[in-house]
Write a protein that holds these residues in place. Sequence first.
Motif, PDB file in Angstrom:
ATOM      1  N   GLU B  46       0.853  -1.200   0.000  1.00 42.75           N
ATOM      2  CA  GLU B  46       0.000   0.000   0.000  1.00 42.75           C
ATOM      3  C   GLU B  46       0.883   1.242   0.000  1.00 42.75           C
ATOM      4  O   GLU B  46       0.650   2.198  -0.741  1.00 42.75           O
ATOM      5  CB  GLU B  46      -0.896   0.013   1.253  1.00 42.75           C
ATOM      6  N   GLN B  47       1.881   1.208   0.863  1.00 44.95           N
ATOM      7  CA  GLN B  47       2.842   2.302   0.998  1.00 44.95           C
ATOM      8  C   GLN B  47       3.510   2.589  -0.350  1.00 44.95           C
ATOM      9  O   GLN B  47       3.621   3.738  -0.764  1.00 44.95           O
ATOM     10  CB  GLN B  47       3.905   1.844   1.993  1.00 44.95           C
ATOM     11  N   LEU B  48       3.945   1.518  -1.020  1.00 46.67           N
ATOM     12  CA  LEU B  48       4.653   1.663  -2.298  1.00 46.67           C
ATOM     13  C   LEU B  48       3.717   2.212  -3.368  1.00 46.67           C
ATOM     14  O   LEU B  48       4.100   3.073  -4.158  1.00 46.67           O
ATOM     15  CB  LEU B  48       5.233   0.311  -2.741  1.00 46.67           C
ATOM     16  N   ILE B  49       2.478   1.698  -3.379  1.00 37.76           N
ATOM     17  CA  ILE B  49       1.513   2.135  -4.398  1.00 37.76           C
ATOM     18  C   ILE B  49       1.189   3.617  -4.206  1.00 37.76           C
ATOM     19  O   ILE B  49       1.153   4.383  -5.167  1.00 37.76           O
ATOM     20  CB  ILE B  49       0.228   1.261  -4.336  1.00 37.76           C
ATOM     21  N   THR B  50       0.995   4.010  -2.933  1.00 37.80           N
ATOM     22  CA  THR B  50       0.688   5.418  -2.636  1.00 37.80           C
ATOM     23  C   THR B  50       1.814   6.329  -3.123  1.00 37.80           C
ATOM     24  O   THR B  50       1.586   7.424  -3.630  1.00 37.80           O
ATOM     25  CB  THR B  50       0.489   5.610  -1.112  1.00 37.80           C
ATOM     26  N   LYS B  51       3.045   5.837  -2.966  1.00 35.08           N
ATOM     27  CA  LYS B  51       4.207   6.624  -3.408  1.00 35.08           C
ATOM     28  C   LYS B  51       4.380   6.596  -4.928  1.00 35.08           C
ATOM     29  O   LYS B  51       5.229   7.291  -5.487  1.00 35.08           O
ATOM     30  CB  LYS B  51       5.481   6.068  -2.757  1.00 35.08           C
ATOM     31  N   GLY B  52       3.596   5.716  -5.584  1.00 34.09           N
ATOM     32  CA  GLY B  52       3.727   5.587  -7.033  1.00 34.09           C
ATOM     33  C   GLY B  52       4.790   4.595  -7.460  1.00 34.09           C
ATOM     34  O   GLY B  52       5.163   4.530  -8.623  1.00 34.09           O
ATOM     35  N   ASP B  53       5.286   3.782  -6.498  1.00 34.55           N
ATOM     36  CA  ASP B  53       6.281   2.749  -6.831  1.00 34.55           C
ATOM     37  C   ASP B  53       5.598   1.440  -7.200  1.00 34.55           C
ATOM     38  O   ASP B  53       4.424   1.234  -6.914  1.00 34.55           O
ATOM     39  CB  ASP B  53       7.214   2.514  -5.638  1.00 34.55           C
ATOM     40  N   GLU B  54       6.387   0.574  -7.818  1.00 31.38           N
ATOM     41  CA  GLU B  54       5.908  -0.760  -8.172  1.00 31.38           C
ATOM     42  C   GLU B  54       5.763  -1.602  -6.892  1.00 31.38           C
ATOM     43  O   GLU B  54       6.717  -1.718  -6.122  1.00 31.38           O
ATOM     44  CB  GLU B  54       6.932  -1.397  -9.115  1.00 31.38           C
ATOM     45  N   PRO B  55       4.561  -2.162  -6.620  1.00 33.33           N
ATOM     46  CA  PRO B  55       4.451  -3.030  -5.433  1.00 33.33           C
ATOM     47  C   PRO B  55       5.276  -4.311  -5.593  1.00 33.33           C
ATOM     48  O   PRO B  55       5.610  -4.699  -6.708  1.00 33.33           O
ATOM     49  CB  PRO B  55       2.956  -3.349  -5.369  1.00 33.33           C
ATOM     50  N   ILE B  56       5.584  -4.936  -4.464  1.00 33.43           N
ATOM     51  CA  ILE B  56       6.383  -6.171  -4.486  1.00 33.43           C
ATOM     52  C   ILE B  56       5.487  -7.340  -4.890  1.00 33.43           C
ATOM     53  O   ILE B  56       4.425  -7.546  -4.296  1.00 33.43           O
ATOM     54  CB  ILE B  56       6.998  -6.443  -3.091  1.00 33.43           C
ATOM     55  N   ALA B  57       5.918  -8.073  -5.893  1.00 30.73           N
ATOM     56  CA  ALA B  57       5.149  -9.252  -6.298  1.00 30.73           C
ATOM     57  C   ALA B  57       5.482 -10.416  -5.372  1.00 30.73           C
ATOM     58  O   ALA B  57       6.647 -10.755  -5.183  1.00 30.73           O
ATOM     59  CB  ALA B  57       5.485  -9.611  -7.745  1.00 30.73           C
ATOM     60  N   PHE B  58       4.453 -10.979  -4.751  1.00 28.59           N
ATOM     61  CA  PHE B  58       4.650 -12.198  -3.949  1.00 28.59           C
ATOM     62  C   PHE B  58       3.442 -13.102  -4.107  1.00 28.59           C
ATOM     63  O   PHE B  58       2.321 -12.638  -4.302  1.00 28.59           O
ATOM     64  CB  PHE B  58       4.920 -11.857  -2.474  1.00 28.59           C
TER      65      PHE B  58
END
Lengths: 223, 251
Positions: B46-58
């Motif tokens: 969520e944090q990464l998406i909010t920042k506009g980064d690619e989320p971690i795939a798991f």
Amino acid sequence: MSTTSGKFLQSSLGKKLLMGLTGLFLVSFLIVHVSINACIYFNDGGATFNAAAHFMAHNPVIRVVEIGLFVGLLAHVVQALVLTMQNNKARPVKYAVPAGNVSSKWYSRSMGVLGSLLLIFLVVHLANFWVPTKQAVFAGHEHDTFAGLKEVFAKWYFVALYMVGVLSLGYHLLHGFQSAFQTLGLNHKKYTPMIKSVGFWFSIIITLLFASMPITMHLGLIK
Amino acid sequence: MSGNMNLTLKVWRQKNAKATGKLETYKVADISPDMSFLEMFDVLNEQLITKGDEPIAFDHDCREGICGMCSMYINGRAHGPKSAITTCQLHMRSFKDGDTIVVEPWRAAAFPVIKDLTVDRSAFDRIISKGGFISVNTGNAQDANCLPIPKTDADASFEAAACIGCGACVATCKNSSAMLFVSAKISQLALLPQGQVERISRAKNMVAQMDDEGFGNCTNTGACEVECPKGISLENIARMNREFFVANIKE
């Protein structure tokens, strides 16, 4: 019926079986070896020990078994190299945090290192005793192996090297003995604890016996 | 809330199968000890998406310990610092405030990384396709009492059948060996009457496929048994060895 089933000894389980069988064969040799060596504890100037060594060096059955022993050892070493290379290839990228000792014993993961130490030790060991005995046999004169023992173990660095060799053997056996039975498919709720306990005590006793010999010789306790 | 944790995460990031990956450092704050490890990852994503980064795939699916998808190698252990659980069953109470947690994908040549923490475990499917089944005609299931099975055999078969194919055995094995998985799949069928028809070909073909996939060779360290979320026993590997030797003697 299958296109994928290859030759038995090329399969992973075939190679493992060969490791287990040759390993147990080498264990049987250790029992003979330690028994002959223990003759020094008669403390009779090496008379009993030399008689036993003479028997081992001249008996035709033992000569044939000796060839089998070298073949078995070679098979064990070559197979270990092949398996280790395959195992390394099976994990090309290693973990940043390696597994610790929580889920397995260090010596069970170090059979290759322990085996390599053993092999180095074995080269020195054969040069110390096996080569001079063979030279004497081929030259046709009697070899005083006991005198050879005294000479080698008078030097502290040989005693130290033998301790490293024997300790490697102990840990190699501690995993290898019970592991061989598992590989042969002999795992049973009732008997596996017995095999493990026999393997444990066998490893400890054989290590202590082998270790005691260079030490007692070095200290001059064996006349 | 009191008891919540701030953590540093080092997570393996890899764009795709061909890219070279590396460990990236992330910070997460105010993590509840009652969260599962995957829920903590949801917070991070969520944090990464909010920042506009690619989320971690798991990988994850059931989140109740039965699907075997959540493949994470956490601080040097498959599925994290507890034994006999999957990652979704790992709770953040197993960690302390301020901890640094290293998360890597399963490492094995036979399990290539697809992206970040997801790996391709279709090698297991190909092994199953070589004999992890029984051939029966369809129709009404016959009465269970028509096939008497000793209770001990039924139990041993059931224990082997508990394998969820998560790959923790491969991930934790120093040799990346799949023998615990394959032995469980061979055992569950070899122990039952329904498995007898294909018994010989099953042992030979599944082992051959396992070798072809490039898994390593078992050295009986026993790490797989400890890390297996379903407690699959090493007895199964011994049984597989017997099945394979007997199959090779017979055919």
